[in-house]
Scaffold this motif. Sequence first.
Motif, mmCIF file in Angstrom:
data_model
loop_
_atom_site.group_PDB
_atom_site.id
_atom_site.type_symbol
_atom_site.label_atom_id
_atom_site.label_comp_id
_atom_site.label_asym_id
_atom_site.label_seq_id
_atom_site.Cartn_x
_atom_site.Cartn_y
_atom_site.Cartn_z
ATOM 1 N N GLY A 79 0.802 -1.220 0.000
ATOM 2 C CA GLY A 79 0.000 0.000 0.000
ATOM 3 C C GLY A 79 0.833 1.267 0.000
ATOM 4 N N THR A 80 2.158 1.155 -0.005
ATOM 5 C CA THR A 80 3.047 2.320 -0.049
ATOM 6 C C THR A 80 3.087 2.856 -1.477
ATOM 7 N N SER A 81 3.012 4.156 -1.616
ATOM 8 C CA SER A 81 2.914 4.703 -2.970
ATOM 9 C C SER A 81 3.747 5.960 -3.128
ATOM 10 N N LEU A 82 4.161 6.155 -4.387
ATOM 11 C CA LEU A 82 4.712 7.439 -4.805
ATOM 12 C C LEU A 82 3.533 8.344 -5.114
ATOM 13 N N GLN A 83 3.434 9.460 -4.414
ATOM 14 C CA GLN A 83 2.317 10.381 -4.594
ATOM 15 C C GLN A 83 2.806 11.682 -5.222
ATOM 16 N N ASN A 84 1.833 12.455 -5.709
ATOM 17 C CA ASN A 84 2.154 13.730 -6.377
ATOM 18 C C ASN A 84 3.194 13.513 -7.482
ATOM 19 N N LEU A 85 2.992 12.430 -8.212
ATOM 20 C CA LEU A 85 3.942 12.056 -9.250
ATOM 21 C C LEU A 85 3.782 12.960 -10.470
ATOM 22 N N SER A 86 4.876 13.552 -10.879
ATOM 23 C CA SER A 86 4.877 14.374 -12.092
ATOM 24 C C SER A 86 6.122 14.040 -12.894
ATOM 25 N N PHE A 87 5.973 14.090 -14.224
ATOM 26 C CA PHE A 87 7.130 13.780 -15.063
ATOM 27 C C PHE A 87 6.924 14.338 -16.469
ATOM 28 N N ASP A 88 8.029 14.473 -17.137
ATOM 29 C CA ASP A 88 8.069 14.784 -18.568
ATOM 30 C C ASP A 88 9.018 13.751 -19.172
ATOM 31 N N ILE A 89 8.429 12.734 -19.804
ATOM 32 C CA ILE A 89 9.199 11.565 -20.225
ATOM 33 C C ILE A 89 9.004 11.333 -21.714
ATOM 34 N N ARG A 90 10.103 10.960 -22.352
ATOM 35 C CA ARG A 90 10.051 10.631 -23.773
ATOM 36 C C ARG A 90 10.605 9.217 -23.964
ATOM 37 N N TYR A 91 9.763 8.360 -24.560
ATOM 38 C CA TYR A 91 10.160 6.977 -24.832
ATOM 39 C C TYR A 91 10.451 6.818 -26.314
ATOM 40 N N GLU A 92 11.587 6.183 -26.625
ATOM 41 C CA GLU A 92 11.971 5.974 -28.014
ATOM 42 C C GLU A 92 12.343 4.498 -28.203
ATOM 43 N N ARG A 93 11.860 3.948 -29.326
ATOM 44 C CA ARG A 93 12.228 2.570 -29.646
ATOM 45 C C ARG A 93 12.481 2.454 -31.135
#
Length: 886
Positions: A323-337
């Motif tokens: 039940g432990t969580s990362l909260q207020n999660l924000s990101f700017d992510i770019r995935y490349e394949r």
Amino acid sequence: MKILKRILVILLSLIVLIALALFIVVRYYEDDVVAYAFEKSKSAFKTEVAIGKIELSFWETFPNAALHLEKVFVEETFDERDTLIFAESVFLEFSLMDLVRGNYQVHSIDVNDALCRFERNNKGEDNWHFWKTDENDTSQVSIQLEEIKLSNTQVTYEDNKSQFYLDFTAHRASGEGDFHSAQFVIDTEITGRLSELINGEDDFTINKNIELEAKLNADTDKGLYNFEECELNIEKIHLLMRGWVNTSDDSAIDLAIGGDDVDLDELISILPDQQKKSMDGYTPSGEVSIDISVKGKTSGKNVPMVEVHGIMHDGEFEHTESGTSLQNLSFDIRYERGKSGDQIKISQAQANLHEGLITLSGALKNLNQPEFDLKVGATIELDALKSFFALDTLEVFQGNLALNAAINGKLDYVESDSAYNWRSLLTSGSATLQNGLIRLKHSNRVFEGITAEADFDRRNVLIRSLTGTVNGSDFAINGALNNLIPFLSSDAEHLQLDAQLKSKLIDFTNLVETESTTASDNNYLFELPMRIDFDLKCKVDKFVFRKFEATEVRGNAKLNLGVLTIDPVAFKTADGEFSAQIVMNRTSQDLYRLNCLATLNSININKLFTEFENFDQTFIQDKHLRGTANATLQFRTPITTSLDVVTDKVESVIDISIVNGQLIELESLQDIAQYIRDNKWIAPFVNEDKFAERMRNISFSKLENVIEIRDRLITIPMMDIQSSALDITAKGKHTFDNEIDYAIGFNLRDVLVRKEKEWQEADDGLGKRLYLSMKGTTDDPIFAIDRELAKEVRQEDIQAEKANIKALLKEELGLFKKDKSVGQFKEESTPTGSTITLEWEDNNQPVKSDSQPTNPPVKKDEKKKEEVAPPDKPKKKVPKWLEEKE
């Protein structure tokens, strides 16, 4: 009103007439059409086509007529001849006028409850061109499709050349267009379920409901399909798509897909299995704005470039079990394949873990075998970190951690272990820990009050300071801690410590006890950790184990792959000094092998026996001993995890010297006095009380011997104890079961003390000692006169006298010159009194009546002693100083 009724009647009549006419027409032409269809099914196809039933239908497809085909089987064109199409029902629609003209143009196909398996092989050949083509064909049937409809139809498409596979079930699908032309526009609507999609090494096991509305410009000659308007819904994911797909030999794709407020959980669920595996056990939530670009060639082994750009605010990532969580999660992510692999670029990501903050930036390449180039910052609580990352090797993990570090390197996934190999990761940066509390699973050792300052250096952690206590013992460490992250994340990894250890107190008793034991029951479980290696230079002010106590401990302890080496170690104990080399290694699940080479200097033997709890025996204890011991000890034995010695495997040699010693109130010596008191042959000549008093406290200046222990037997060679009370010669054997076989000799002058005055008598060296044997057990010793030992000693004395005579002849007469074994003559001092030879009889061995006294030779300067014997019975000759009775 009448006119309206007439109109209605007329219309109804017309409908009935038309319906009747149509029925008649259908019935009239049905046989011809069906017969023609059967004929074409046998001659117009390259592969086998089987139809269970054909009938002409009108009502299901009104206003068109149709051929209704049931149980349709079409074989593929490949050599395997597997199923291409099987359908429960197929409608081929054409107009009613075609029935009258006899020239059928099929403009619509409706397929129900079907399986379609389309495939391309490595050469690019397909398996679905099953019909024959003939430009001169003047048959009555032509296919000019304007609509295709599918209902409950599973479609699989496999392209081995481009390594693409699709498994889709259409619940309801329709496409309208001028399909008979090379170029046409299709308006399509599809609802169904996308089960699986494989592109190269990516396996997307999706199992999601799909809805698609699209307008498609198709050019079949060029294999080009252009999406002008397209809305795609994958469950709750709503996306807009545009672009084109080229299916020719030089196939390629260029698609742009975008969506706002996309559910993060849904987005992750469509990722390939290997990428989802790293997120098993976690539940993401939140909404992401997403842009997807798929661009590049798809022919051969070409893999198009896939780019996904996601932006999120106020998300959450929860560890499902804890039940432990990362909260207020924000990101700017770019995935490349692409062809070279995949990577994630993180411009900025941050989240709160409980009350702490974690920041992350950098890149992560190749998600199947992740390669890190990340910067991590954190101010968090360790218990939250333990819960979130499921660090199951830790029972308790608490404290406040401040971290600023970089992580570089590759994280390999090992299929056989279903786990990641963390060994190649490299780190840099620093960390501090306050108020730490740590306990490994299945361990009773609790590390508390931990404070630490450390620097990360590649695979190592350089400990500037690490202080705390473990089960009441304090420690201060500085050095290098290697392989920490792999150790915490895998049961197969080792922790390596190369450091200096300082401590004011180490209470080893508490370090080896299990949770259920106490210091009183002595039930220990000693375990050398198999996953922790160390090289420690130790400086301990005080070391305690049960009653044992050592001070000023200095040593070097190494543990490598379960082998503990302490070399050297030195400390003060029992008023003396101890130095040793010790090796302990595990030989089985329950046993260790202990080897020790030790030196003891100026040890208080009374305190030594006290500290070692009398070595778990009662025969001779600390209360009986005084003196200072020096010894060299060689010792080896198996030892159990309960710290019990396997006694039948003990092997030891002890070279010991005791000075200024005392034997106090030793019961076995008192038993000797009692034996003499009870012996009717010896007692008349002994002052039993005085002898017993002498045996009560024996002081001696020095005792030396080499004692051997083997096969549960202690062997004590012959030794002389010159004491203040009397001189004793002793040897013996003593088993671990307290079975004894001792031989003890006394000087007759010390034993036969009936006369109070002192005598200056001398003897000739024969018969001057009394030898007793003590056998049986320590609880029930059995005493007797030891004749064999007395005889042995006499023979040794005679041999010594012979050797001395040879030496005299060599010096005086020149004999035995070539005999190198002949030594120098030793001149003996002239005795000043008579000599005696007494043979003591044991209690159960009476003196023979015919025994005669023996007259020893008397030198010129000696005075003869009178012999006293009754006239009726011979009596042994004794000197006057032995007379007892008046």
